[in-house]
Scaffold this active site. Sequence first.
Site, mmCIF file in Angstrom:
data_model
loop_
_atom_site.group_PDB
_atom_site.id
_atom_site.type_symbol
_atom_site.label_atom_id
_atom_site.label_comp_id
_atom_site.label_asym_id
_atom_site.label_seq_id
_atom_site.Cartn_x
_atom_site.Cartn_y
_atom_site.Cartn_z
ATOM 1 N N ASN A 95 3.555 -6.602 11.737
ATOM 2 C CA ASN A 95 3.402 -7.381 10.513
ATOM 3 C C ASN A 95 4.784 -7.841 10.047
ATOM 4 O O ASN A 95 5.726 -7.033 10.008
ATOM 5 C CB ASN A 95 2.738 -6.532 9.428
ATOM 6 N N GLN B 63 3.129 -6.603 5.723
ATOM 7 C CA GLN B 63 4.242 -5.656 5.909
ATOM 8 C C GLN B 63 4.535 -4.943 4.598
ATOM 9 O O GLN B 63 4.731 -5.583 3.558
ATOM 10 C CB GLN B 63 5.497 -6.387 6.408
ATOM 11 N N HIS C 16 8.685 -2.236 12.724
ATOM 12 C CA HIS C 16 7.850 -1.235 13.400
ATOM 13 C C HIS C 16 6.719 -1.913 14.143
ATOM 14 O O HIS C 16 6.193 -2.937 13.706
ATOM 15 C CB HIS C 16 7.293 -0.205 12.408
ATOM 16 N N HIS D 117 2.933 -1.333 15.522
ATOM 17 C CA HIS D 117 1.730 -0.504 15.457
ATOM 18 C C HIS D 117 1.057 -0.519 16.831
ATOM 19 O O HIS D 117 0.858 -1.596 17.409
ATOM 20 C CB HIS D 117 0.709 -1.095 14.482
HETATM 21 P P1 5GP Z 1 3.079 -2.185 7.603
HETATM 22 O O1 5GP Z 1 2.007 -2.348 6.575
HETATM 23 O O2 5GP Z 1 4.458 -2.323 6.988
HETATM 24 O O3 5GP Z 1 2.908 -3.035 8.824
HETATM 25 O O4 5GP Z 1 2.933 -0.706 8.143
HETATM 26 C C1 5GP Z 1 3.492 0.391 7.516
HETATM 27 C C2 5GP Z 1 2.743 1.576 8.022
HETATM 28 O O5 5GP Z 1 3.487 2.748 7.714
HETATM 29 C C3 5GP Z 1 1.374 1.769 7.376
HETATM 30 O O6 5GP Z 1 0.365 1.746 8.383
HETATM 31 C C4 5GP Z 1 1.473 3.112 6.672
HETATM 32 O O7 5GP Z 1 0.293 3.864 6.741
HETATM 33 C C5 5GP Z 1 2.614 3.773 7.398
HETATM 34 N N1 5GP Z 1 3.377 4.712 6.607
HETATM 35 C C6 5GP Z 1 3.862 4.507 5.345
HETATM 36 N N2 5GP Z 1 4.535 5.589 4.913
HETATM 37 C C7 5GP Z 1 4.476 6.492 5.935
HETATM 38 C C8 5GP Z 1 5.006 7.810 6.084
HETATM 39 O O8 5GP Z 1 5.651 8.375 5.202
HETATM 40 N N3 5GP Z 1 4.746 8.434 7.261
HETATM 41 C C9 5GP Z 1 4.025 7.837 8.274
HETATM 42 N N4 5GP Z 1 3.846 8.563 9.381
HETATM 43 N N5 5GP Z 1 3.522 6.593 8.160
HETATM 44 C C10 5GP Z 1 3.745 5.934 7.004
#
Ligand code: 5GP
Length: 111
Positions: free
Chosen positions: A84, A91, A97, A99
Amino acid sequence: MTTIFDKILSGEMPCDEVFSDNKCLAFKDITPQAPTHILIIPRKPIPSLQDIKKEDQELLGHLLLKGTEIANDAGLESWRTIINTGEEAGQTVFHLHIHIIGGRKLSWPPG
Ligand code: 5GP
């Protein structure tokens, strides 16, 4: 800006580690969206794909190769690789990152 992933990389915050080397760390997502949901992050603090440079080419390839290894090690035959980029795309953590999501039937198109 320090993100939660910087704190995981420094050991300040715990994570459920899946893989680690000198370029990246992979760990289970805290809110899994499927039976397998793993995040792969570079140790280099790149906020998003918006910020990548030519010098990051090898690192980005490394992350994708590790993604396939990690998916295979998790026993996945099908999976989705998602990056994202930007708030409107979903994001929430501004440390690049990848996924790796699998273990159930995934629908398309995304919401
Ligand atoms: P984004 O939405 O930015 O693409 O993805 C961020 C991801 O990080 C989300 O799927 C969320 O669940 C994960 N995430 C957020 N905080 C933490 C954390 O403290 N530990 C872990 N293991 N995952 C996290």
